[in-house]
Design an enzyme around this catalytic site. Structure first.
Site, mmCIF file in Angstrom:
data_model
loop_
_atom_site.group_PDB
_atom_site.id
_atom_site.type_symbol
_atom_site.label_atom_id
_atom_site.label_comp_id
_atom_site.label_asym_id
_atom_site.label_seq_id
_atom_site.Cartn_x
_atom_site.Cartn_y
_atom_site.Cartn_z
ATOM 1 N N HIS A 114 0.834 -1.206 0.000
ATOM 2 C CA HIS A 114 0.000 0.000 0.000
ATOM 3 C C HIS A 114 0.865 1.251 0.000
ATOM 4 C CE1 HIS A 114 0.767 -1.433 4.088
ATOM 5 N NE2 HIS A 114 0.827 -0.161 4.447
ATOM 6 N N HIS A 162 0.928 5.245 1.329
ATOM 7 C CA HIS A 162 0.329 6.260 2.206
ATOM 8 C C HIS A 162 0.353 7.602 1.464
ATOM 9 C CE1 HIS A 162 0.717 4.003 6.146
ATOM 10 N NE2 HIS A 162 1.581 3.324 5.407
HETATM 11 P P1 5GP Z 1 2.081 0.224 7.310
HETATM 12 O O1 5GP Z 1 2.775 0.427 8.622
HETATM 13 O O2 5GP Z 1 1.836 -1.232 7.020
HETATM 14 O O3 5GP Z 1 2.764 0.945 6.173
HETATM 15 O O4 5GP Z 1 0.684 0.943 7.446
HETATM 16 C C1 5GP Z 1 -0.502 0.265 7.707
HETATM 17 C C2 5GP Z 1 -1.565 1.291 8.005
HETATM 18 O O5 5GP Z 1 -2.809 0.648 7.985
HETATM 19 C C3 5GP Z 1 -1.410 1.954 9.370
HETATM 20 O O6 5GP Z 1 -1.197 3.358 9.194
HETATM 21 C C4 5GP Z 1 -2.728 1.658 10.062
HETATM 22 O O7 5GP Z 1 -3.232 2.738 10.792
HETATM 23 C C5 5GP Z 1 -3.644 1.279 8.917
HETATM 24 N N1 5GP Z 1 -4.665 0.310 9.299
HETATM 25 C C6 5GP Z 1 -4.474 -0.866 9.949
HETATM 26 N N2 5GP Z 1 -5.636 -1.512 10.120
HETATM 27 C C7 5GP Z 1 -6.598 -0.743 9.543
HETATM 28 C C8 5GP Z 1 -8.012 -0.884 9.394
HETATM 29 O O8 5GP Z 1 -8.635 -1.850 9.826
HETATM 30 N N3 5GP Z 1 -8.669 0.115 8.729
HETATM 31 C C9 5GP Z 1 -8.009 1.198 8.221
HETATM 32 N N4 5GP Z 1 -8.737 2.119 7.576
HETATM 33 N N5 5GP Z 1 -6.667 1.376 8.356
HETATM 34 C C10 5GP Z 1 -5.974 0.411 9.006
#
Ligand code: 5GP
Length: 137
Positions: A100, A102
């Protein structure tokens, strides 16, 4: 691979606030935003990281990120936008089974610290690292 939390969101098994959807890509608000309006851009097909994601999918994600960067900047009156992808836990990836991007609105003085530019190289190191990376390409 079992359904990631993001695949469950895409399938509407978990609620989310979606802001964009097409045949290949979905975007929704991050549940724990850096700043309000922080969005995640996710391919509908589940890949783990940048390494196993096809180039055309990555290109589509970035095209959507551009559209949303422009929209978010306007919608929340952001002073700037960060676009970040974390790959592997060492780089901060928490959702490790679904790649993903951001798209993060930034405001002057918001306190979200940048990590860029804290390291240094000695005299020959830059050439050594550049050579290592060129060879690995
Ligand atoms: P990563 O650290 O993997 O780059 O970011 C994952 C992101 O997913 C985090 O910023 C976290 O807040 C978001 N996230 C995790 N679980 C959920 C969820 O159930 N719903 C939404 N909308 N965001 C989520």
């Amino acid at each position: 691979m079992s359904d990631s939390i993001f695949t469950q969101i895409i399938k509407d098994k978990i609620p989310s606030s979606k802001v964009y959807e097409d045949d290949d890509v979905v975007a929704f608000l991050d549940i724990h935003p850096i700043n309000k309006g922080h969005v995640l851009v996710v391919p509908k097909k589940q890949y783990r990281t940048i390494y196993d994601t096809p180039e055309d999918t990555l290109a589509k994600m970035m095209i959507v990120a551009k559209k949303l960067a422009t929209a978010i900047k306007k919608a929340v009156k952001a002073d700037g936008i960060n676009i970040i992808m974390n790959n592997d836990p060492a780089a901060g990836q928490m959702v490790t089974d679904h790649v993903h991007l951001h798209v993060i609105p930034r405001h002057i003085g918001d306190g979200f610290r940048e990590w860029f530019g804290v390291g240094t190289y000695n005299a020959t190191e830059m050439d050594d690292y550049a050579e290592k990376i060129r060879k690995a390409c």
